[in-house]
Enzyme design. Sequence first.
Site, short mmCIF file in Angstrom:
data_model
loop_
_atom_site.label_atom_id
_atom_site.label_comp_id
_atom_site.label_asym_id
_atom_site.label_seq_id
_atom_site.Cartn_x
_atom_site.Cartn_y
_atom_site.Cartn_z
CG ASN A 1 -8.49 9.04 -68.49
OD1 ASN A 1 -9.04 7.98 -68.75
ND2 ASN A 1 -7.85 9.75 -69.42
CD1 TRP B 1 -11.15 6.60 -87.40
CD2 TRP B 1 -9.66 6.38 -85.73
NE1 TRP B 1 -9.90 6.40 -87.94
CE2 TRP B 1 -8.97 6.26 -86.96
CE3 TRP B 1 -8.92 6.28 -84.54
CZ2 TRP B 1 -7.60 6.04 -87.03
CZ3 TRP B 1 -7.56 6.06 -84.60
CH2 TRP B 1 -6.91 5.95 -85.85
CG ASN C 1 -8.34 18.10 -71.13
OD1 ASN C 1 -7.19 18.34 -71.51
ND2 ASN C 1 -8.72 16.90 -70.70
CE LYS D 1 -4.70 20.69 -64.74
NZ LYS D 1 -5.60 19.70 -65.35
CG ASP E 1 -7.21 13.34 -68.08
OD1 ASP E 1 -7.39 14.55 -68.22
OD2 ASP E 1 -7.14 12.53 -69.03
O1 LIG Z 1 -8.28 13.41 -75.84
C1 LIG Z 1 -9.33 12.91 -75.41
O2 LIG Z 1 -10.43 13.19 -75.84
C2 LIG Z 1 -9.27 11.92 -74.34
O3 LIG Z 1 -10.10 11.93 -73.48
C3 LIG Z 1 -8.15 10.93 -74.39
C4 LIG Z 1 -7.16 10.91 -73.29
O4 LIG Z 1 -7.42 9.86 -72.38
C5 LIG Z 1 -7.02 12.17 -72.54
O5 LIG Z 1 -7.10 13.23 -73.42
C6 LIG Z 1 -5.72 12.22 -71.82
O6 LIG Z 1 -5.58 13.49 -71.26
P1 LIG Z 1 -4.24 14.11 -70.68
O7 LIG Z 1 -4.33 13.99 -69.17
O8 LIG Z 1 -4.33 15.53 -71.13
O9 LIG Z 1 -3.09 13.36 -71.27
#
Ligand SMILES: O=C(O)C(=O)C[C@H](O)[C@H](O)COP(=O)(O)O
Length: 300
Positions: A31, A100, A163, A223, A256
């Site tokens: 992303n 999954w 993350n 953030k 992201d």
């Molecule tokens: O969770 C995972 O492993 C992923 O990669 C799936 C998602 O595409 C991102 O987690 C989205 O991330 P956010 O920007 O935090 O909403």
Amino acid sequence: MKLVSIGECMVELSGAGADLWRSGFAGDTLNTAWYARALLPADWTVDYLTAIGNDPLSERMLRFIAGAGIGTGGIRRHPSRVPGLYMIELQDGERSFTYWRDNSAARTLADDPAWLKGALADADVIYVSGITIGILDDAGRANLWAALSGARAKGRQVVFDPNLRPRLWPDGDAMCRATTETARLADIVLPSHDDEAQWFGDASVEATAERYLALGASEVLVKNGGAEMVLAEGGTIRRLPAMERVKPVDTTGAGDSFNGGYLAARLTGAPAEQAVRRGHEIAMQVVGHPGALMPMADLA
Ligand SMILES: O=C(O)C(=O)C[C@H](O)[C@H](O)COP(=O)(O)O
């Protein structure tokens, strides 16, 4: 100049109404690569480094990534594994995920240290996340750390979004230890305060920034779910004014895409505060769309 983002792209199922599901491809590091690609000028190359299978879905994923103008030279094949999958559940626009992915091809992306080193040889900037390190086994994680530290010794820049995803780890301690080790190898760290406070016990947004600065980062942008962010850069730590908020359709990809906008601006010389505004503008558009990736052509 070349940015290489490392991690896992999955099949993404997001709501299309009633019992219908819309299938796409996404994953935090893809992303960020996607939005960085959309925003960086043409003299920047953006590559994605991962592992996929030999199945039809992997072929479609590869075509999808290449079709976005993201380089696929760093995508290796696993002979029998297939891509992981995740499903987005929404409550008032706020996302939660079901995965999954336990045996996905991407988990093998760092199995071969020589290949990894070669794939990163001409990267100027390397982007990894806590999900990247969380999907690897101990040997893969050690290979990745060695590759990052080798790149850094050559003056390359490492960018890290912690993350935090506790489900990828045996326990919270293991997650926090690996996150800290990775941050020691990073120049720029882009954490999210609510997760960090929960797992590291940071008492304030500033405390999150200070913890990562103490590990050696030169730039930390914390953030804060749309509230006041904290920017640590150039020897100062400052709180930035809260920015406009929108009612989200689907918050998936907010962090992201923010990172993609922030990095694209920073890597092309914008001051950090301007880069924060750019990241925020992008994230505000992304949360108005289902799923993590919105069409590049629709980005204002
Ligand atoms: O969770 C995972 O492993 C992923 O990669 C799936 C998602 O595409 C991102 O987690 C989205 O991330 P956010 O920007 O935090 O909403």
